[in-house]
Structures are given as C-alpha cells and as structure tokens.
Design a protein around this motif. Structure first.
Motif, PDB file in Angstrom:
ATOM      1  N   PHE A   1     -49.409  -9.971  -6.497  1.00 15.72           N
ATOM      2  CA  PHE A   1     -50.089 -10.299  -7.755  1.00 15.72           C
ATOM      3  C   PHE A   1     -51.132  -9.232  -8.091  1.00 15.72           C
ATOM      4  O   PHE A   1     -51.206  -8.745  -9.229  1.00 15.72           O
ATOM      5  CB  PHE A   1     -50.754 -11.673  -7.615  1.00 15.72           C
ATOM      6  N   VAL A   2     -51.933  -8.863  -7.096  1.00 10.93           N
ATOM      7  CA  VAL A   2     -52.972  -7.844  -7.294  1.00 10.93           C
ATOM      8  C   VAL A   2     -52.344  -6.493  -7.622  1.00 10.93           C
ATOM      9  O   VAL A   2     -52.807  -5.784  -8.521  1.00 10.93           O
ATOM     10  CB  VAL A   2     -53.869  -7.736  -6.040  1.00 10.93           C
ATOM     11  N   ASP A   3     -51.273  -6.138  -6.924  1.00 14.56           N
ATOM     12  CA  ASP A   3     -50.604  -4.858  -7.174  1.00 14.56           C
ATOM     13  C   ASP A   3     -50.051  -4.795  -8.599  1.00 14.56           C
ATOM     14  O   ASP A   3     -50.132  -3.752  -9.264  1.00 14.56           O
ATOM     15  CB  ASP A   3     -49.470  -4.642  -6.174  1.00 14.56           C
ATOM     16  N   ASN A   4     -49.479  -5.895  -9.065  1.00 14.95           N
ATOM     17  CA  ASN A   4     -48.932  -5.929 -10.423  1.00 14.95           C
ATOM     18  C   ASN A   4     -50.024  -5.716 -11.466  1.00 14.95           C
ATOM     19  O   ASN A   4     -49.823  -5.016 -12.466  1.00 14.95           O
ATOM     20  CB  ASN A   4     -48.228  -7.267 -10.682  1.00 14.95           C
ATOM     21  N   LEU A   5     -51.194  -6.318 -11.235  1.00 16.83           N
ATOM     22  CA  LEU A   5     -52.306  -6.141 -12.169  1.00 16.83           C
ATOM     23  C   LEU A   5     -52.829  -4.707 -12.142  1.00 16.83           C
ATOM     24  O   LEU A   5     -53.142  -4.128 -13.183  1.00 16.83           O
ATOM     25  CB  LEU A   5     -53.439  -7.113 -11.830  1.00 16.83           C
ATOM     26  N   LYS A   6     -52.913  -4.140 -10.952  1.00 18.65           N
ATOM     27  CA  LYS A   6     -53.386  -2.758 -10.826  1.00 18.65           C
ATOM     28  C   LYS A   6     -52.460  -1.786 -11.540  1.00 18.65           C
ATOM     29  O   LYS A   6     -52.902  -0.776 -12.089  1.00 18.65           O
ATOM     30  CB  LYS A   6     -53.501  -2.377  -9.344  1.00 18.65           C
ATOM     31  N   ASN A   7     -51.168  -2.096 -11.521  1.00 13.34           N
ATOM     32  CA  ASN A   7     -50.174  -1.199 -12.118  1.00 13.34           C
ATOM     33  C   ASN A   7     -49.809  -1.577 -13.552  1.00 13.34           C
ATOM     34  O   ASN A   7     -48.900  -0.982 -14.135  1.00 13.34           O
ATOM     35  CB  ASN A   7     -48.902  -1.200 -11.258  1.00 13.34           C
ATOM     36  N   SER A   8     -50.517  -2.562 -14.105  1.00 14.73           N
ATOM     37  CA  SER A   8     -50.219  -3.009 -15.464  1.00 14.73           C
ATOM     38  C   SER A   8     -50.411  -1.874 -16.471  1.00 14.73           C
ATOM     39  O   SER A   8     -51.369  -1.106 -16.389  1.00 14.73           O
ATOM     40  CB  SER A   8     -51.129  -4.186 -15.840  1.00 14.73           C
ATOM     41  N   LYS A   9     -49.491  -1.781 -17.413  1.00 20.80           N
ATOM     42  CA  LYS A   9     -49.583  -0.757 -18.458  1.00 20.80           C
ATOM     43  C   LYS A   9     -50.264  -1.296 -19.716  1.00 20.80           C
ATOM     44  O   LYS A   9     -50.390  -0.577 -20.707  1.00 20.80           O
ATOM     45  CB  LYS A   9     -48.183  -0.238 -18.792  1.00 20.80           C
ATOM     46  N   ASN A  10     -50.682  -2.553 -19.660  1.00 18.34           N
ATOM     47  CA  ASN A  10     -51.356  -3.159 -20.806  1.00 18.34           C
ATOM     48  C   ASN A  10     -52.859  -2.890 -20.753  1.00 18.34           C
ATOM     49  O   ASN A  10     -53.448  -2.862 -19.667  1.00 18.34           O
ATOM     50  CB  ASN A  10     -51.115  -4.670 -20.831  1.00 18.34           C
ATOM     51  N   PRO A  11     -53.499  -2.699 -21.911  1.00 16.08           N
ATOM     52  CA  PRO A  11     -54.953  -2.483 -21.930  1.00 16.08           C
ATOM     53  C   PRO A  11     -55.705  -3.758 -21.560  1.00 16.08           C
ATOM     54  O   PRO A  11     -55.405  -4.831 -22.084  1.00 16.08           O
ATOM     55  CB  PRO A  11     -55.230  -2.076 -23.382  1.00 16.08           C
ATOM     56  N   ILE A  12     -56.643  -3.648 -20.636  1.00 14.07           N
ATOM     57  CA  ILE A  12     -57.440  -4.793 -20.196  1.00 14.07           C
ATOM     58  C   ILE A  12     -58.912  -4.479 -20.452  1.00 14.07           C
ATOM     59  O   ILE A  12     -59.447  -3.505 -19.923  1.00 14.07           O
ATOM     60  CB  ILE A  12     -57.208  -5.091 -18.702  1.00 14.07           C
ATOM     61  N   LYS A  13     -59.546  -5.308 -21.264  1.00 14.83           N
ATOM     62  CA  LYS A  13     -60.934  -5.033 -21.657  1.00 14.83           C
ATOM     63  C   LYS A  13     -61.918  -5.389 -20.547  1.00 14.83           C
ATOM     64  O   LYS A  13     -61.806  -6.429 -19.910  1.00 14.83           O
ATOM     65  CB  LYS A  13     -61.290  -5.810 -22.922  1.00 14.83           C
ATOM     66  N   LYS A  14     -62.883  -4.485 -20.331  1.00 15.70           N
ATOM     67  CA  LYS A  14     -63.997  -4.746 -19.424  1.00 15.70           C
ATOM     68  C   LYS A  14     -65.301  -4.504 -20.176  1.00 15.70           C
ATOM     69  O   LYS A  14     -65.399  -3.550 -20.946  1.00 15.70           O
ATOM     70  CB  LYS A  14     -63.968  -3.820 -18.202  1.00 15.70           C
ATOM     71  N   ILE A  15     -66.270  -5.374 -19.956  1.00 17.46           N
ATOM     72  CA  ILE A  15     -67.598  -5.193 -20.542  1.00 17.46           C
ATOM     73  C   ILE A  15     -68.606  -5.114 -19.406  1.00 17.46           C
ATOM     74  O   ILE A  15     -68.625  -5.982 -18.526  1.00 17.46           O
ATOM     75  CB  ILE A  15     -67.957  -6.347 -21.499  1.00 17.46           C
ATOM     76  N   LEU A  16     -69.424  -4.077 -19.417  1.00 19.49           N
ATOM     77  CA  LEU A  16     -70.400  -3.908 -18.347  1.00 19.49           C
ATOM     78  C   LEU A  16     -71.675  -3.264 -18.861  1.00 19.49           C
ATOM     79  O   LEU A  16     -71.697  -2.666 -19.946  1.00 19.49           O
ATOM     80  CB  LEU A  16     -69.820  -3.066 -17.213  1.00 19.49           C
ATOM     81  N   GLU A  17     -72.721  -3.427 -18.076  1.00 22.57           N
ATOM     82  CA  GLU A  17     -74.008  -2.808 -18.376  1.00 22.57           C
ATOM     83  C   GLU A  17     -74.358  -1.860 -17.239  1.00 22.57           C
ATOM     84  O   GLU A  17     -74.346  -2.243 -16.069  1.00 22.57           O
ATOM     85  CB  GLU A  17     -75.092  -3.873 -18.530  1.00 22.57           C
TER      86      GLU A  17
END
Length: 233
Positions: free
Chosen positions: A116-132
């Motif tokens: 599951f983790v590997d699939n997410l790491k290799n995902s080609k879809n844009p995943i939004k992150k918000i950080l400070e």
C-alpha cells in the motif's frame, strides 16, 4: 488469498519483491516449494520464507501528529522513536509514507502494509501537501521570488499551482507552502540553495489527511473512507 499478498501483509517485503522471492524458490507452502505466480493459499496453510514460518499480520493504517525531535526507526536505542507513541502491537514494523526527521512535525502516515505504501510512493497523481516552514533568518522578498521560480520550474505537475508565501502576522522567517511535489525535501533544498536553513517544518495537510482534532503526539487509525481515498490516489 494470493501468496504474494500474504507475504507482503506479513511485513517482510512488498508484493513485487514477494514475486521475486517466489520465483527464486525461497517460499514453501506446507513444505512444498511454490514458484507459480498467482498461487492462492488457504488460512490453514503453513507458509515459510527461507525456512522461516510467516505469520500474517492485521494491516493497520495510522495517522500521527508528529512532535518535534522524534524519528521513525526500527531500532529501539532511540529515546524519541515515533513507534513509542503508538500503543499497538508490533508498532516497530510500521513504515512511513514520506521521510521525516527530528525537525519535522505534523501529519505523518504510517502503516505495516508495504504494498500500500509503495503504491502511494509511486503514484503518478498529484497529491497536495500544505506545510509551514520556519527558517533560521528573515527571508528577503527577492529571494522568495527566486525560490518561487525554482519551485515552479522544477514542478512535476505543471497544471497544479504551487503556492509559497509569508505566513500572515508572523515574522518574515515563516513561510507557508502548498505543493504537489512528491518529496517535500526538494522544497527544502531550494531554500537551502539560497542560504536559508530549515529550523522546523510542520505539515498540516497531506492529500486527504489532516491533523484536525489531533494534539501534538496524538495518533488515530484511519477511517475506511480515508483508506479508500488513498487507494484511489
């Protein structure tokens, strides 16, 4: 259940790696070497890898609001190990979706589901992150513009807008970032390229996950809906 999935669920390796081990003849079911891809097993079957019995584990998906100073390690000698904060069996087998260090805080996803983790790491879809991000000194506006250009030019997903700006009401050493970069360490590298050190980085949003209702150091299991959304990414 397919044999490769059973092996992956045990936390030994990913499903793809399990296929390699099966083809190499390292896996036995009830004492018989299995090299067939797609082989299915029953709950009562005895599975061994390199002559060691494999026990399937319950898959867990955890979200923690990571405190500063903690790291994720399978070694127990670290006094501030993230797994010490998560009160579940075999927490030492949890792996992280993205890298974290002592300076980072906020949203951190953990699981013992390697595939599951590997699939997410290799995902080609844009995943939004918000950080400070907190820097070691005030950020000069001209440098901010240069950093923006660097980030925009190197972006993996040109259609998704990267947003970087000063945090309202704060000193000029705090910057808010909304990014679709796969690895946020790339963002940090741009700041360091222009002579700014990262003091802390706090992730408030990672895809569908956020730290609402989670105090620093608290954790919870992901809901079925959250897991389903992550599987679609």
């Amino acid at each position: 259940m397919r044999l490769n999935k059973f092996i992956s669920n045990s936390g030994i390796c990913s499903r793809r790696e399990a296929d390699k081990f099966i083809s190499m003849g390292l896996v036995k079911v009830n004492g018989k070497v299995i090299t067939k891809m797609g082989y299915k097993i029953e709950p009562k079957d005895n599975v061994t890898f390199d002559e060691i019995k494999i026990n399937a584990e319950n898959l867990v998906y955890v979200l923690i609001n990571k405190p500063k100073g903690y790291i994720l390690s399978k070694k127990n000698q670290y006094k501030k190990n993230i797994t010490q904060l998560i009160n579940i069996e075999n927490s030492s087998k949890l792996i992280s979706l993205h890298s974290s260090n002592r300076k980072s805080t906020g949203v951190l996803f953990l699981s013992n589901d390697q595939a599951f983790v590997d699939n997410l790491k290799n995902s080609k879809n844009p995943i939004k992150k918000i950080l400070e991000i907190t820097l070691d000194k005030k950020l000069i506006k001209s440098d901010l513009e240069k950093i923006k250009k660097k980030i925009f030019s190197k972006s993996h997903f040109k259609r998704n807008k990267e947003i970087i700006n000063f945090v309202s009401g704060e000193l000029k050493n705090k910057v808010g970032v909304e990014t679709f970069y796969k690895d946020i360490n790339e963002i940090f590298n741009f700041f360091e390229f222009f002579g700014y050190k990262i003091i802390t980085s706090d992730v408030s949003v990672w895809g569908p996950l956020n730290k609402k209702k989670l105090e620093r150091g608290q954790w919870r299991f992901l809901s079925k809906d959250e897991i389903s959304i992550l599987k679609m990414l």
